[in-house]
Write a protein that holds these residues in place. Structure first.
Motif, PDB file in Angstrom:
ATOM      1  N   THR A  80      51.652  31.136  40.319  1.00  0.00           N
ATOM      2  CA  THR A  80      50.397  31.364  39.596  1.00  0.00           C
ATOM      3  C   THR A  80      49.978  32.839  39.617  1.00  0.00           C
ATOM      4  OG1 THR A  80      49.335  30.595  41.618  1.00  0.00           O
ATOM      5  CG2 THR A  80      49.405  29.057  39.768  1.00  0.00           C
ATOM      6  N   GLY A  81      50.197  33.517  40.738  1.00  0.00           N
ATOM      7  CA  GLY A  81      49.783  34.912  40.840  1.00  0.00           C
ATOM      8  C   GLY A  81      48.320  35.102  40.466  1.00  0.00           C
ATOM      9  N   HIS A  82      47.486  34.151  40.859  1.00  0.00           N
ATOM     10  CA  HIS A  82      46.101  34.099  40.382  1.00  0.00           C
ATOM     11  C   HIS A  82      45.219  35.227  40.916  1.00  0.00           C
ATOM     12  CE1 HIS A  82      46.904  31.322  43.722  1.00  0.00           C
ATOM     13  NE2 HIS A  82      45.740  31.711  44.215  1.00  0.00           N
ATOM     14  N   PHE A  83      45.414  35.616  42.177  1.00  0.00           N
ATOM     15  CA  PHE A  83      44.686  36.755  42.739  1.00  0.00           C
ATOM     16  C   PHE A  83      45.696  37.801  43.181  1.00  0.00           C
ATOM     17  CE2 PHE A  83      42.088  33.065  44.528  1.00  0.00           C
ATOM     18  CZ  PHE A  83      41.116  33.108  43.546  1.00  0.00           C
ATOM     19  N   PHE A  84      45.329  39.083  43.031  1.00  0.00           N
ATOM     20  CA  PHE A  84      46.082  40.137  43.714  1.00  0.00           C
ATOM     21  C   PHE A  84      45.228  40.573  44.889  1.00  0.00           C
ATOM     22  CE2 PHE A  84      47.362  44.416  44.802  1.00  0.00           C
ATOM     23  CZ  PHE A  84      48.747  44.307  44.797  1.00  0.00           C
ATOM     24  N   ASP A  85      45.775  40.430  46.078  1.00  0.00           N
ATOM     25  CA  ASP A  85      45.005  40.663  47.290  1.00  0.00           C
ATOM     26  C   ASP A  85      45.483  41.928  47.991  1.00  0.00           C
ATOM     27  OD1 ASP A  85      43.154  40.210  49.253  1.00  0.00           O
ATOM     28  OD2 ASP A  85      43.983  38.303  49.929  1.00  0.00           O
ATOM     29  N   VAL A  86      44.529  42.659  48.560  1.00  0.00           N
ATOM     30  CA  VAL A  86      44.881  43.832  49.355  1.00  0.00           C
ATOM     31  C   VAL A  86      44.519  43.595  50.818  1.00  0.00           C
ATOM     32  CG1 VAL A  86      44.653  45.488  47.462  1.00  0.00           C
ATOM     33  CG2 VAL A  86      42.669  44.994  48.924  1.00  0.00           C
ATOM     34  N   ILE A  87      45.206  44.312  51.668  1.00  0.00           N
ATOM     35  CA  ILE A  87      44.902  44.346  53.096  1.00  0.00           C
ATOM     36  C   ILE A  87      44.043  45.584  53.326  1.00  0.00           C
ATOM     37  CG2 ILE A  87      45.851  44.607  55.418  1.00  0.00           C
ATOM     38  CD1 ILE A  87      48.497  43.420  54.230  1.00  0.00           C
ATOM     39  N   VAL A  88      42.884  45.396  53.900  1.00  0.00           N
ATOM     40  CA  VAL A  88      42.043  46.548  54.239  1.00  0.00           C
ATOM     41  C   VAL A  88      42.373  46.959  55.675  1.00  0.00           C
ATOM     42  CG1 VAL A  88      39.700  47.423  54.529  1.00  0.00           C
ATOM     43  CG2 VAL A  88      40.206  45.827  52.677  1.00  0.00           C
ATOM     44  N   PHE A  89      42.815  48.203  55.826  1.00  0.00           N
ATOM     45  CA  PHE A  89      43.058  48.763  57.148  1.00  0.00           C
ATOM     46  C   PHE A  89      41.827  49.588  57.498  1.00  0.00           C
ATOM     47  CE2 PHE A  89      45.646  52.220  59.563  1.00  0.00           C
ATOM     48  CZ  PHE A  89      45.138  51.775  60.766  1.00  0.00           C
TER      49      PHE A  89
ATOM     50  N   GLU B 184      30.480  43.676  48.249  1.00  0.00           N
ATOM     51  CA  GLU B 184      30.924  44.311  47.001  1.00  0.00           C
ATOM     52  C   GLU B 184      32.437  44.294  46.842  1.00  0.00           C
ATOM     53  OE1 GLU B 184      26.981  46.197  48.132  1.00  0.00           O
ATOM     54  OE2 GLU B 184      28.819  45.587  49.162  1.00  0.00           O
ATOM     55  N   ILE B 185      33.185  44.223  47.944  1.00  0.00           N
ATOM     56  CA  ILE B 185      34.645  44.197  47.834  1.00  0.00           C
ATOM     57  C   ILE B 185      35.103  42.923  47.139  1.00  0.00           C
ATOM     58  CG2 ILE B 185      35.139  43.054  50.051  1.00  0.00           C
ATOM     59  CD1 ILE B 185      37.070  46.042  48.542  1.00  0.00           C
ATOM     60  N   GLY B 186      34.242  41.903  47.106  1.00  0.00           N
ATOM     61  CA  GLY B 186      34.569  40.637  46.467  1.00  0.00           C
ATOM     62  C   GLY B 186      34.805  40.754  44.975  1.00  0.00           C
ATOM     63  N   VAL B 187      34.316  41.836  44.355  1.00  0.00           N
ATOM     64  CA  VAL B 187      34.523  41.998  42.915  1.00  0.00           C
ATOM     65  C   VAL B 187      36.011  42.156  42.599  1.00  0.00           C
ATOM     66  CG1 VAL B 187      34.341  44.529  42.817  1.00  0.00           C
ATOM     67  CG2 VAL B 187      33.577  43.155  40.878  1.00  0.00           C
ATOM     68  N   THR B 188      36.781  42.637  43.556  1.00  0.00           N
ATOM     69  CA  THR B 188      38.221  42.842  43.340  1.00  0.00           C
ATOM     70  C   THR B 188      39.011  41.550  43.493  1.00  0.00           C
ATOM     71  OG1 THR B 188      38.746  43.364  45.666  1.00  0.00           O
ATOM     72  CG2 THR B 188      37.989  45.177  44.266  1.00  0.00           C
ATOM     73  N   ASN B 189      38.345  40.480  43.912  1.00  0.00           N
ATOM     74  CA  ASN B 189      39.022  39.205  44.169  1.00  0.00           C
ATOM     75  C   ASN B 189      39.006  38.255  42.990  1.00  0.00           C
ATOM     76  OD1 ASN B 189      37.557  39.227  47.484  1.00  0.00           O
ATOM     77  ND2 ASN B 189      39.537  40.042  46.855  1.00  0.00           N
ATOM     78  N   MET B 190      38.499  38.695  41.848  1.00  0.00           N
ATOM     79  CA  MET B 190      38.431  37.797  40.696  1.00  0.00           C
ATOM     80  C   MET B 190      39.835  37.433  40.203  1.00  0.00           C
ATOM     81  SD  MET B 190      35.140  39.079  38.484  1.00  0.00           S
ATOM     82  CE  MET B 190      35.729  40.737  38.225  1.00  0.00           C
ATOM     83  N   PRO B 191      39.984  36.234  39.639  1.00  0.00           N
ATOM     84  CA  PRO B 191      41.323  35.770  39.247  1.00  0.00           C
ATOM     85  C   PRO B 191      41.855  36.431  37.974  1.00  0.00           C
ATOM     86  CG  PRO B 191      39.673  34.151  38.638  1.00  0.00           C
ATOM     87  CD  PRO B 191      38.955  35.193  39.446  1.00  0.00           C
ATOM     88  N   PHE B 192      43.178  36.588  37.954  1.00  0.00           N
ATOM     89  CA  PHE B 192      43.906  37.050  36.769  1.00  0.00           C
ATOM     90  C   PHE B 192      43.392  38.377  36.217  1.00  0.00           C
ATOM     91  CE2 PHE B 192      44.275  32.385  36.865  1.00  0.00           C
ATOM     92  CZ  PHE B 192      45.664  32.287  37.004  1.00  0.00           C
ATOM     93  N   ILE B 193      43.027  39.287  37.115  1.00  0.00           N
ATOM     94  CA  ILE B 193      42.534  40.597  36.705  1.00  0.00           C
ATOM     95  C   ILE B 193      43.685  41.610  36.613  1.00  0.00           C
ATOM     96  CG2 ILE B 193      41.125  42.575  37.403  1.00  0.00           C
ATOM     97  CD1 ILE B 193      39.509  40.267  36.263  1.00  0.00           C
ATOM     98  N   PHE B 194      44.540  41.599  37.630  1.00  0.00           N
ATOM     99  CA  PHE B 194      45.629  42.574  37.682  1.00  0.00           C
ATOM    100  C   PHE B 194      46.927  41.958  37.165  1.00  0.00           C
ATOM    101  CE2 PHE B 194      42.857  44.104  41.209  1.00  0.00           C
ATOM    102  CZ  PHE B 194      42.539  45.350  40.663  1.00  0.00           C
ATOM    103  N   SER B 195      47.611  42.707  36.317  1.00  0.00           N
ATOM    104  CA  SER B 195      48.898  42.233  35.787  1.00  0.00           C
ATOM    105  C   SER B 195      50.068  42.690  36.643  1.00  0.00           C
ATOM    106  CB  SER B 195      49.091  42.733  34.351  1.00  0.00           C
ATOM    107  OG  SER B 195      49.011  44.152  34.311  1.00  0.00           O
TER     108      SER B 195
END
Length: 334
Positions: free
Chosen positions: A232-241, A102-113
């Motif tokens: 491109t800034g295509h994905f905004f990625d987070v680090i999960v701790f 489910e965390i993959g939903v946050t990996n979609m391209p060009f979602i976050f500005s």
């Protein structure tokens, strides 16, 4: 009788030694990551998390941070934390897809500005909804840190439009959403762990990769034939701790709360480090002779349009309800 007393003393001594050994072993909280020593996440773990854990537990627990993939590749380190072999791990959210798809939903391209919108989502109800899914897999999320906007580098040509990616061999994380995105762009994706990325680029196994400027600089990818970078800034990625639920639950309530608080403080500090480091990392990359292409709004829109069908693929994989809930959270955060 004397022999019996000696036996009792010996057993008591052995028990004491075993107890001390067990306590000493339990006191060391081992964290693994693929990021380098100078990456914002590693610095935050060593400077903030480790210091706060020791302070707040009065020295009952210490933290050892193993960066540079010292404990193995990212999926291995996730499994080590999950099983309790090591206490925790801090890596890209992509490496948790096997445990928590489910965390993959946050990996979609060009979602976050921007990063502010992203963290309103991760710190809000949607992020809180993700945490129990990790716990069900034996992991407790102590923080969502910033990895950042991912940009394309390559050794072949400047990238200004989706067509420029046709046939380009590109290294990606083992992330279904990322792979689907670059398939739509006509590239040839290959999943390669970060620990093997430099060699793969240097040897021409792949032509390109995509990462935030911090990783491009930390891994010195400009020395691995990466001559061109596009913002491109295509994905905004987070680090999960994330840490072992079993290990955390085994602590006293006081120590458990101390570790959780140390994780919260380290997460906030890491985000601050990451935001401050971004311009410096890009400056360093460009100082090594890498050519930067800045996309115009029209060019960026062309990439957004080309990757839009990923939305339907994610809906079919993870469910329309989850996707719609996530997109509503993003809209509310803007």
């Amino acid at each position: 009788m004397k022999s019996f007393k000696h036996t009792i003393r010996a057993l008591a001594c052995a028990f004491t030694i075993a107890a001390v050994s067990t306590t000493a072993h339990a006191a060391e909280l081992r964290l693994g990551s693929g990021f380098g020593d100078n990456h914002s996440s590693t610095r935050a773990m060593r400077d903030v998390f480790a210091a706060k854990v020791e302070e707040l537990t009065a020295g009952r627990h210490t933290v050892s941070v193993f960066a540079n993939s010292e404990l193995g590749q990212a999926p291995e380190m996730v499994n080590q934390a999950q099983s309790g072999i090591n206490f925790g791990v801090f890596v890209s959210s992509a490496f948790f897809n096997s445990q928590v798809p489910e965390i993959g939903v946050t990996n979609m391209p060009f979602i976050f500005s921007d990063r502010e919108t992203a963290f309103k989502v991760f710190d809000g109800p949607f992020g809180e909804k993700m945490k129990p899914l990790f716990e069900a897999k034996g992991l407790v999320v102590l923080g969502f840190m910033e990895l950042g906007f991912r940009n394309i580098t390559n050794s072949v040509r400047p990238i200004t439009q989706p067509e420029d990616l046709q046939g380009l061999k590109i290294r990606l994380q083992n992330n279904p959403v990322h792979i689907a995105t670059f398939n739509l762009l006509g590239a040839s994706p290959t999943s390669i762990d970060a620990s093997e990325m430099f060699a793969a680029l240097s040897q021409g196994v792949v032509d390109a990769q995509e990462n935030p400027y911090a990783v491009i600089n930390s891994f010195r990818l400009y020395d691995a034939k990466q001559k061109y970078v596009t913002d491109t800034g295509h994905f905004f990625d987070v680090i999960v701790f994330a840490v072992s639920k079993t290990a955390l639950d085994a602590m006293t309530e006081e120590d458990r709360e101390a570790v959780i608080e140390a994780g919260r403080l380290a997460t906030l500090e890491q985000r601050s480090y990451a935001a401050a480091d971004e311009a410096t990392n890009l400056e360093t990359v460009l100082s090594k002779g890498v050519e930067l292409t800045r996309l115009t709004p029209e060019q960026r829109e062309a990439f957004r349009t080309a990757t839009a069908p990923v939305l339907d693929e994610v809906k079919s994989r993870l469910g329309a309800e989850l996707v719609d809930e996530f997109l509503s959270a993003v809209d509310a955060a803007k």
